[in-house]
Enzyme design. Sequence first.
Site, PDB file in Angstrom:
ATOM      1  N   ALA A  75      10.335 -35.186  48.060  1.00  0.00           N
ATOM      2  CA  ALA A  75       8.866 -35.738  47.679  1.00  0.00           C
ATOM      3  C   ALA A  75       8.677 -37.346  47.783  1.00  0.00           C
ATOM      4  O   ALA A  75       9.782 -38.022  47.514  1.00  0.00           O
ATOM      5  CB  ALA A  75       8.523 -35.156  46.230  1.00  0.00           C
ATOM      6  N   GLU A 108      13.216 -24.578  53.670  1.00  0.00           N
ATOM      7  CA  GLU A 108      12.147 -23.758  53.743  1.00  0.00           C
ATOM      8  C   GLU A 108      10.610 -24.474  53.562  1.00  0.00           C
ATOM      9  O   GLU A 108      10.762 -25.590  52.611  1.00  0.00           O
ATOM     10  CB  GLU A 108      11.952 -22.699  52.557  1.00  0.00           C
ATOM     11  CG  GLU A 108      12.994 -21.591  53.119  1.00  0.00           C
ATOM     12  CD  GLU A 108      14.312 -21.722  52.284  1.00  0.00           C
ATOM     13  OE1 GLU A 108      14.173 -22.197  51.236  1.00  0.00           O
ATOM     14  OE2 GLU A 108      15.234 -20.695  52.634  1.00  0.00           O
ATOM     15  N   ASN A 113       1.623 -26.622  54.660  1.00  0.00           N
ATOM     16  CA  ASN A 113       2.141 -28.078  54.400  1.00  0.00           C
ATOM     17  C   ASN A 113       2.200 -28.804  55.856  1.00  0.00           C
ATOM     18  O   ASN A 113       3.592 -28.971  56.362  1.00  0.00           O
ATOM     19  CB  ASN A 113       3.536 -27.926  53.531  1.00  0.00           C
ATOM     20  CG  ASN A 113       3.860 -29.422  53.087  1.00  0.00           C
ATOM     21  OD1 ASN A 113       3.404 -30.421  53.487  1.00  0.00           O
ATOM     22  ND2 ASN A 113       4.838 -29.380  51.950  1.00  0.00           N
ATOM     23  N   TYR A 120       9.480 -32.826  59.459  1.00  0.00           N
ATOM     24  CA  TYR A 120      10.483 -32.166  60.081  1.00  0.00           C
ATOM     25  C   TYR A 120      10.719 -31.920  61.538  1.00  0.00           C
ATOM     26  O   TYR A 120      11.619 -32.126  62.179  1.00  0.00           O
ATOM     27  CB  TYR A 120      10.648 -30.692  59.286  1.00  0.00           C
ATOM     28  CG  TYR A 120      10.853 -30.828  57.967  1.00  0.00           C
ATOM     29  CD1 TYR A 120      11.797 -31.616  57.228  1.00  0.00           C
ATOM     30  CD2 TYR A 120      10.115 -29.850  56.945  1.00  0.00           C
ATOM     31  CE1 TYR A 120      11.755 -31.806  56.021  1.00  0.00           C
ATOM     32  CE2 TYR A 120      10.088 -30.189  55.633  1.00  0.00           C
ATOM     33  CZ  TYR A 120      10.845 -31.131  54.994  1.00  0.00           C
ATOM     34  OH  TYR A 120      11.104 -31.177  53.857  1.00  0.00           O
TER      35      TYR A 120
HETATM   36  C1  LIG Z   1       6.288 -34.411  53.083  1.00  0.00           C
HETATM   37  C2  LIG Z   1       6.225 -36.013  52.390  1.00  0.00           C
HETATM   38  C3  LIG Z   1       7.703 -36.122  51.881  1.00  0.00           C
HETATM   39  C4  LIG Z   1       6.382 -36.927  53.703  1.00  0.00           C
HETATM   40  O1  LIG Z   1       6.514 -38.385  53.270  1.00  0.00           O
HETATM   41  P1  LIG Z   1       5.839 -39.700  53.724  1.00  0.00           P
HETATM   42  O2  LIG Z   1       6.891 -40.594  53.192  1.00  0.00           O
HETATM   43  O3  LIG Z   1       4.362 -39.752  53.300  1.00  0.00           O
HETATM   44  O4  LIG Z   1       5.893 -39.298  55.271  1.00  0.00           O
HETATM   45  P2  LIG Z   1       6.395 -40.675  56.332  1.00  0.00           P
HETATM   46  O5  LIG Z   1       5.532 -41.585  56.101  1.00  0.00           O
HETATM   47  O6  LIG Z   1       7.961 -40.875  56.400  1.00  0.00           O
HETATM   48  O7  LIG Z   1       5.827 -39.724  57.648  1.00  0.00           O
HETATM   49  C5  LIG Z   1       6.963 -39.269  58.866  1.00  0.00           C
HETATM   50  C6  LIG Z   1       6.170 -38.294  59.512  1.00  0.00           C
HETATM   51  O8  LIG Z   1       5.730 -37.217  58.818  1.00  0.00           O
HETATM   52  C7  LIG Z   1       4.502 -36.821  59.152  1.00  0.00           C
HETATM   53  N1  LIG Z   1       3.504 -36.938  58.398  1.00  0.00           N
HETATM   54  C8  LIG Z   1       3.514 -37.449  57.204  1.00  0.00           C
HETATM   55  N2  LIG Z   1       2.738 -37.328  56.263  1.00  0.00           N
HETATM   56  C9  LIG Z   1       1.370 -36.597  57.266  1.00  0.00           C
HETATM   57  C10 LIG Z   1       0.249 -36.410  57.072  1.00  0.00           C
HETATM   58  N3  LIG Z   1      -0.472 -36.519  55.650  1.00  0.00           N
HETATM   59  N4  LIG Z   1      -0.330 -35.660  57.944  1.00  0.00           N
HETATM   60  C11 LIG Z   1       0.191 -35.325  59.155  1.00  0.00           C
HETATM   61  N5  LIG Z   1       1.629 -35.702  59.264  1.00  0.00           N
HETATM   62  C12 LIG Z   1       2.120 -36.513  58.281  1.00  0.00           C
HETATM   63  C13 LIG Z   1       4.141 -37.519  60.448  1.00  0.00           C
HETATM   64  O9  LIG Z   1       4.819 -36.699  61.866  1.00  0.00           O
HETATM   65  C14 LIG Z   1       4.922 -38.730  60.197  1.00  0.00           C
HETATM   66  O10 LIG Z   1       5.342 -39.717  61.348  1.00  0.00           O
HETATM   67  P3  LIG Z   1       4.166 -40.622  61.869  1.00  0.00           P
HETATM   68  O11 LIG Z   1       4.014 -41.805  60.712  1.00  0.00           O
HETATM   69  O12 LIG Z   1       5.074 -41.632  62.920  1.00  0.00           O
HETATM   70  O13 LIG Z   1       2.823 -39.935  62.131  1.00  0.00           O
HETATM   71  C15 LIG Z   1       4.949 -36.252  51.614  1.00  0.00           C
HETATM   72  O14 LIG Z   1       3.728 -35.996  52.194  1.00  0.00           O
HETATM   73  C16 LIG Z   1       5.263 -35.658  50.216  1.00  0.00           C
HETATM   74  O15 LIG Z   1       5.792 -36.099  49.247  1.00  0.00           O
HETATM   75  N6  LIG Z   1       4.599 -34.317  50.047  1.00  0.00           N
HETATM   76  C17 LIG Z   1       4.519 -33.571  48.785  1.00  0.00           C
HETATM   77  C18 LIG Z   1       5.869 -32.725  48.560  1.00  0.00           C
HETATM   78  C19 LIG Z   1       6.371 -31.954  49.974  1.00  0.00           C
HETATM   79  O16 LIG Z   1       5.520 -31.311  50.557  1.00  0.00           O
HETATM   80  N7  LIG Z   1       7.575 -32.000  49.961  1.00  0.00           N
HETATM   81  C20 LIG Z   1       7.887 -31.130  51.328  1.00  0.00           C
HETATM   82  C21 LIG Z   1       8.456 -29.952  50.936  1.00  0.00           C
HETATM   83  S1  LIG Z   1       9.146 -28.880  52.021  1.00  0.00           S
END
Ligand SMILES: CC(C)(COP(=O)(O)OP(=O)(O)OC[C@H]1O[C@@H](n2cnc3c(N)ncnc32)[C@H](O)[C@@H]1OP(=O)(O)O)[C@@H](O)C(=O)NCCC(=O)NCCS
Length: 165
Positions: A75, A108, A113, A120
């Site tokens: 997260a 998983e 999401n 991933y």
């Molecule tokens: C999933 C999560 C960890 C991503 O973290 P983040 O730091 O915002 O993501 P990043 O900035 O590193 O993004 C990397 C890639 O992820 C994808 N991505 C991240 N956020 C996205 C969004 N809101 N919509 C679409 N793609 C997204 C994109 O492919 C992105 O690459 P790009 O920037 O070149 O387009 C974050 O959204 C989060 O904490 N979500 C809630 C918790 C969760 O769902 N955890 C995963 C459980 S399986």
Amino acid sequence: MNQIVRIGWKGLSLYAEQIIEIENSSFPSPWSINAFKEEMKKSISHLWALIRDKKILGYICFWMFDTEIQIINLAVHPENRRQKLGQSMLKRMIEAGSSNGLQSIWLEVRPSNVPAKNLYTKFGFHEAGRRKRYYNDTNEDAIIMMLKLSAQERDKQHLGPFSKS
Ligand SMILES: CC(C)(COP(=O)(O)OP(=O)(O)OC[C@H]1O[C@@H](n2cnc3c(N)ncnc32)[C@H](O)[C@@H]1OP(=O)(O)O)[C@@H](O)C(=O)NCCC(=O)NCCS
């Protein structure tokens, strides 16, 4: 400056409030601090955090056992999303897995999401199966995703097993 650091017992107590704030704003069924503590008791469990100016902006928790990694939590604080922080933690963990001779990474994810699935997929994870009604809070299936670590990367450098000390 961003730093990715291993969080042990001391770090967990120190940063408990910040971790729980991120956890509560990230998941429909967030872990409690006790759930994190239970994880830390397991020798296979690792918790890494991305820290900037003494503030935790995100974390990744994973099991490392046999030849596999299983990601069990990831997260980023809502205010710090889309800054490549999730990707930098994932990248560091993949590099460590490769360097330690591991063969695959599993996780998983909820079909709904999209941010996580995109993250991933960007790293080459692919769908390896489904678990029916895995998430009992919403009754959603889980998509099982898997990344095979390349033998070439694994052989480049062998750093020995992860240390929690
Ligand atoms: C999933 C999560 C960890 C991503 O973290 P983040 O730091 O915002 O993501 P990043 O900035 O590193 O993004 C990397 C890639 O992820 C994808 N991505 C991240 N956020 C996205 C969004 N809101 N919509 C679409 N793609 C997204 C994109 O492919 C992105 O690459 P790009 O920037 O070149 O387009 C974050 O959204 C989060 O904490 N979500 C809630 C918790 C969760 O769902 N955890 C995963 C459980 S399986």
